[in-house]
Design a protein around this motif. Structure first.
Motif, short mmCIF file in Angstrom:
data_model
loop_
_atom_site.label_atom_id
_atom_site.label_comp_id
_atom_site.label_asym_id
_atom_site.label_seq_id
_atom_site.Cartn_x
_atom_site.Cartn_y
_atom_site.Cartn_z
N PHE A 38 0.83 -1.20 0.00
CA PHE A 38 0.00 0.00 0.00
C PHE A 38 0.87 1.25 0.00
O PHE A 38 0.66 2.16 -0.79
CB PHE A 38 -0.96 0.04 1.21
N MET A 39 1.86 1.29 0.90
CA MET A 39 2.70 2.50 1.02
C MET A 39 3.46 2.78 -0.27
O MET A 39 3.53 3.92 -0.70
CB MET A 39 3.65 2.36 2.20
N LEU A 40 4.00 1.73 -0.89
CA LEU A 40 4.74 1.91 -2.15
C LEU A 40 3.83 2.46 -3.24
O LEU A 40 4.17 3.42 -3.93
CB LEU A 40 5.36 0.58 -2.60
N ASN A 41 2.64 1.86 -3.40
CA ASN A 41 1.72 2.30 -4.44
C ASN A 41 1.14 3.68 -4.15
O ASN A 41 0.94 4.50 -5.05
CB ASN A 41 0.60 1.27 -4.64
N PHE A 42 0.86 3.95 -2.88
CA PHE A 42 0.32 5.25 -2.47
C PHE A 42 1.32 6.37 -2.79
O PHE A 42 0.96 7.40 -3.36
CB PHE A 42 -0.02 5.21 -0.98
N LYS A 43 2.58 6.14 -2.44
CA LYS A 43 3.61 7.14 -2.73
C LYS A 43 3.83 7.29 -4.23
O LYS A 43 4.05 8.39 -4.72
CB LYS A 43 4.92 6.77 -2.02
N LYS A 44 3.78 6.16 -4.95
CA LYS A 44 3.94 6.20 -6.42
C LYS A 44 2.84 7.05 -7.06
O LYS A 44 3.06 7.73 -8.05
CB LYS A 44 3.91 4.77 -6.96
N ASN A 45 1.64 7.02 -6.45
CA ASN A 45 0.52 7.82 -6.96
C ASN A 45 0.62 9.29 -6.58
O ASN A 45 -0.19 10.10 -7.01
CB ASN A 45 -0.82 7.27 -6.42
N GLY A 46 1.61 9.62 -5.73
CA GLY A 46 1.82 11.02 -5.37
C GLY A 46 1.27 11.41 -4.01
O GLY A 46 1.24 12.60 -3.68
#
Length: 200
Positions: A38-46
């Protein structure tokens, strides 16, 4: 066996082996835990992610966000009475507001495979994402992180039994879309802060 069969039989078995090797190499990788994903994808989304160990840290980080953006004494969109105490403590107006600077809300869940925030009418009433302020602060807990949207829908069904919330949506993009990124077409990017409270 004819030459034709030998050639194509060999090609088929070679192709099968290559496919099998790719499949096995993908499945041999250690599975990333759901919270990390979740954290990786959330940060990737900005998205902007702030981890909090307790409620005192939540209050402190909330005030830091207000200070960073000069949002003190602003109007805020917030439909959840349980969150009003944090707004009142910081002299933020949340009743009958006309020009809210940001939305302050909880959420239904956090979706790991998309890095998105899963919301419903409990947080948004009947407002669509494009009707929300461009700035959002979400307060969530680590126990709300789940694998996928379909898991979220199942949890909603189980949690609310008969009084299902309406206006179920996800907010996924937290940066302005690049012109060439057709996947974000029609989305409304938000400047989003996530205050994630440890509760496990």
């Amino acid at each position: 066996m004819s030459l034709f069969k030998k050639l194509f039989g060999a090609a088929d078995s070679k192709e099968e082996k290559e496919t099998e090797n790719i499949y096995n190499s993908q499945h041999d990788l250690p599975k990333v835990p759901v919270d990390e994903r979740f954290m990786l994808n959330f940060k990737k989304n900005g998205g902007k992610f702030i981890y909090c160990e307790n409620l005192d840290e939540v209050k402190e980080q909330f005030e830091n966000i207000l200070e960073e953006n000069d949002w003190f004494e602003s109007e805020v969109m917030c439909f959840e009475p349980k969150l009003h105490i944090l707004l009142d403590e910081n002299k933020l107006e949340h009743a009958n507001v006309k020009n809210p600077i940001f939305l302050f809300a909880s959420c239904e869940n956090l979706i790991a495979d998309e890095g998105s925030i899963f919301l419903s009418s409990n947080q948004l009433k009947q407002n669509k994402p494009n009707q929300l302020p461009s700035n959002i602060i979400i307060l969530a807990t680590t126990s709300q992180i789940i694998e996928s949207t379909s898991d979220g829908l199942r949890l909603i069904k189980r949690k609310y039994e008969k009084n299902y919330p309406t206006n179920i949506t996800t907010i996924k993009y937290f940066d302005k879309a690049k012109e060439e990124d057709f996947l974000q077409y029609g989305s409304t990017p938000k400047n989003l802060y996530l205050l994630l409270l440890e509760d496990l």
